[in-house]
Design a protein around this motif. Structure first.
Motif, short mmCIF file in Angstrom:
data_model
loop_
_atom_site.label_atom_id
_atom_site.label_comp_id
_atom_site.label_asym_id
_atom_site.label_seq_id
_atom_site.Cartn_x
_atom_site.Cartn_y
_atom_site.Cartn_z
N SER A 1 57.29 37.27 86.97
CA SER A 1 57.82 38.82 86.72
C SER A 1 56.99 39.83 86.43
O SER A 1 56.71 40.88 86.25
CB SER A 1 58.73 38.36 85.93
N VAL A 2 55.92 39.01 85.55
CA VAL A 2 54.73 39.86 84.09
C VAL A 2 53.59 39.99 85.63
O VAL A 2 53.28 40.84 85.91
CB VAL A 2 54.32 39.11 84.04
N GLN A 3 53.50 39.13 86.23
CA GLN A 3 53.20 38.95 87.25
C GLN A 3 52.64 40.45 88.34
O GLN A 3 52.06 41.36 88.94
CB GLN A 3 52.00 37.62 88.59
N GLN A 4 54.00 40.20 89.10
CA GLN A 4 54.74 41.20 89.70
C GLN A 4 54.82 42.58 89.44
O GLN A 4 54.29 43.56 90.03
CB GLN A 4 55.57 41.21 90.80
N ARG A 5 55.21 42.92 88.27
CA ARG A 5 54.60 44.10 87.78
C ARG A 5 53.31 44.10 87.49
O ARG A 5 53.66 45.64 87.25
CB ARG A 5 55.82 43.58 86.10
N MET A 6 53.07 44.00 87.17
CA MET A 6 51.57 44.35 86.84
C MET A 6 50.87 44.54 88.25
O MET A 6 49.80 45.37 88.39
CB MET A 6 50.39 43.11 86.17
N GLU A 7 50.93 43.77 88.93
CA GLU A 7 50.26 43.86 90.19
C GLU A 7 51.35 45.59 90.93
O GLU A 7 50.17 46.28 91.38
CB GLU A 7 51.06 43.40 91.18
N ALA A 8 52.51 45.85 90.73
CA ALA A 8 52.70 47.37 91.17
C ALA A 8 52.24 48.24 90.10
O ALA A 8 51.71 49.95 90.50
CB ALA A 8 54.53 47.16 90.54
N ALA A 9 52.09 47.83 88.50
CA ALA A 9 51.85 49.01 87.80
C ALA A 9 49.88 49.63 87.99
O ALA A 9 49.60 49.90 87.89
CB ALA A 9 51.36 48.38 86.24
N LEU A 10 49.64 48.26 88.54
CA LEU A 10 47.62 48.66 89.08
C LEU A 10 47.47 49.58 90.14
O LEU A 10 47.37 50.28 89.94
CB LEU A 10 47.29 47.09 89.40
N LEU B 1 49.28 38.72 81.45
CA LEU B 1 50.43 37.91 80.24
C LEU B 1 50.08 37.52 78.85
O LEU B 1 51.74 37.34 78.25
CB LEU B 1 50.10 36.76 81.48
N LEU B 2 48.45 37.53 78.52
CA LEU B 2 48.82 37.38 76.78
C LEU B 2 48.89 38.29 76.28
O LEU B 2 49.63 38.16 75.44
CB LEU B 2 47.16 36.98 76.84
N ALA B 3 48.73 39.54 77.00
CA ALA B 3 48.98 41.22 76.11
C ALA B 3 50.51 40.89 76.07
O ALA B 3 51.38 41.03 75.25
CB ALA B 3 49.02 42.37 76.91
N PHE B 4 51.55 40.44 77.51
CA PHE B 4 52.79 40.39 77.57
C PHE B 4 53.73 39.56 76.23
O PHE B 4 55.06 39.78 75.20
CB PHE B 4 54.03 40.15 78.95
N ALA B 5 53.11 38.64 76.64
CA ALA B 5 53.52 37.12 75.65
C ALA B 5 52.99 37.71 73.76
O ALA B 5 54.02 37.55 73.20
CB ALA B 5 53.07 36.36 75.68
N ALA B 6 51.88 38.47 73.44
CA ALA B 6 51.59 39.09 72.51
C ALA B 6 53.13 40.28 72.42
O ALA B 6 53.45 40.20 70.75
CB ALA B 6 50.47 39.16 72.22
N GLY B 7 52.80 40.84 73.12
CA GLY B 7 53.61 42.29 73.22
C GLY B 7 55.47 41.37 72.35
O GLY B 7 55.91 42.28 71.17
#
Lengths: 306, 306
Positions: free
Chosen positions: B21-30, B62-68
């Motif tokens: 879900s993070v990977q998909q979200r990031m693809e859309a965000a980028l 993924l690291l940023a989302f996990a740290a968040g």
């Protein structure tokens, strides 16, 4: 072009002395703000200093310092924002000179960075100078934090694909093509204009609060000045010698790149430069004596011989 | 290495679903944050999108989302800081692949940017992606302005000559040399570690206020993780196939570059990876369940096959 008299009050010290003092101050500031020669990785840091120190007209710092007079910015803050803008300029020269771009061997009368060091180092020098520019804008207090964020945003936008790097991309695509004047203007508005605007706006923004209308005025001035700078560059590229310029003369014409001289002829380009000078001065008039340095710089840029 | 059980409470959704879900979200965000394909200069913007979209494990986001999760950062803010870090990573890949650096033709299973476009365009793509990263960090509110300035400073420092680009410079100089383990660690601490640390810290910083002690803990975690990431990379470079990696396998060994495998042997490198995993987990333990995603990511990085 003959030098015209200025409607602005002449400030003290006289312009040449002021210019020299800013240039000396910036040399010292850059020497202090760049990582030292011996810091690891030493070769990269030496090459970064080689590419940024010891030369250049420092036009962008001069513009920032001149704009800072309007908002009463301190020299200490102006040094930082000027260094940031100048490092972006220095990085762009290092990358532009690379074999895959302009493949140039001479810059500021010395071997280009990839000739003095090597290509991979020059690539990393450019990359690192860009990062350092943004680091400098955030390491010390330059104003209210919100204003300072806006300064970072302005410089980032001016540097990227909708600014300087974008102009370079249009330039690449335009080799051998007949551009119209609007197309040529867009290219230069991005390639050199964007960073000149950033220098003026950042110089003004690191002083006292400056209202939107004044900023818009300064922006209008900077846009005309950026274009003027390029037109004069094109004129010099075909009239001055390599020795005078400190870089290879006539290379744009040789590379079949569109220039204002190829588009308008030499006389037409000179006439256009005079028009732009007038428009730039008009945009400044509202600031009165506060803008006298900016006016003197405009004349310096118009009438320079190198 | 055999997968070990985790001392952290398993969060929902399960790790693979969260990661996807993070990977998909990031693809859309980028895709949203990069300039559109058709914006002038179109070819540059197309190449920027080519280099940034459609692939990659998105480890740093993924690291940023996990740290968040530790600081309760919103996904909207995490998208922005993750995109900024990922664009720096993407720019570094484009420049590293250039003929004057690693001269690589394959990246994420596709032709590298300079092969698909051309060298000067790839140079400008890297330059522009770096500028865009800093622009993204300043275009929207990501926290208190002072905190946001600190985020820009962290990313700029992590990217430059004392961070990622500096590590690359040490790497260049080290080809054919026998590095000691401390020298190899310094190189990787800069080359890959600095940006991994930035991802973790920026993810945490765009949430609620987080105290100095917690930040220092996270930084200790990120340092071990960055090194772990590189050790596993070195192991995979000599054990996995080009098809599995999506990039040329065995190229570091072929280029006579020092790696953890060449220094410690394959078994020694695996042992070192396990040690680093334990140290990273220890640094996280104080956060309890809040750090469960970071712990799961640490395992993912340790036990990945590509």
């Amino acid at each position: 072009m003959t030098q015209m008299s200025s409607p602005f009050t002449a400030p003290t010290p006289a312009f040449p002395d002021w210019m020299q003092s800013v240039q000396q101050r910036m040399e010292a500031a850059l020497a202090r703000l760049l990582p030292p020669d011996e810091a690891i990785p030493a070769r990269l840091h030496q090459a970064m200093r080689y590419a940024s120190l010891g030369g250049g007209k420092r036009v962008r710092p001069l513009l920032a310092f001149a704009a800072g007079e309007i908002s009463g910015a301190t020299p200490e803050k102006l040094e930082i924002v000027s260094a940031a803008v100048e490092l972006i300029h220095a990085y762009s020269l290092v990358h532009d000179d690379l074999p895959c771009m302009d493949d140039d061997v001479l810059r500021r009368g010395r071997p280009t960075c990839h000739v003095e060091y090597d290509e991979p180092t020059a690539l990393l020098v450019g990359d690192s100078l860009q990062s350092l520019a943004f680091e400098l804008l955030t390491r010390e207090t330059l104003g209210a934090p919100k204003q300072q964020l806006e300064m970072v945003r302005l410089l980032a936008h001016a540097s990227g694909s909708c600014g300087m790097a974008g102009g370079q991309a249009i330039d690449l695509e335009s080799v051998g093509k007949a551009l119209t004047q609007p197309e040529l203007e867009l290219m230069h508005a991005l390639k050199t204009g964007a960073l000149i605007r950033a220098a003026v706006l950042l110089g003004a923004l690191c002083g006292d609060d400056i209202d939107e209308a004044a900023l818009a005025r300064l922006d209008r001035f900077a846009k005309r000045l950026g274009l003027l700078f390029q037109v004069v560059d094109d004129i010099l590229d075909c009239t001055a010698s390599t020795a005078t310029l400190g870089k290879t003369a006539g290379k744009d014409a040789a590379a079949d790149k569109p220039t204002y001289v190829s588009l308008l002829g030499l006389d037409g380009a000179r006439e256009f430069a005079n028009e732009l000078r007038t428009q730039a001065m008009d945009a400044l008039s509202v600031f009165g004596a506060g803008a006298s340095r900016l006016a003197a710089l405009t004349d310096f840029i118009t009438y320079r011989k190198f």
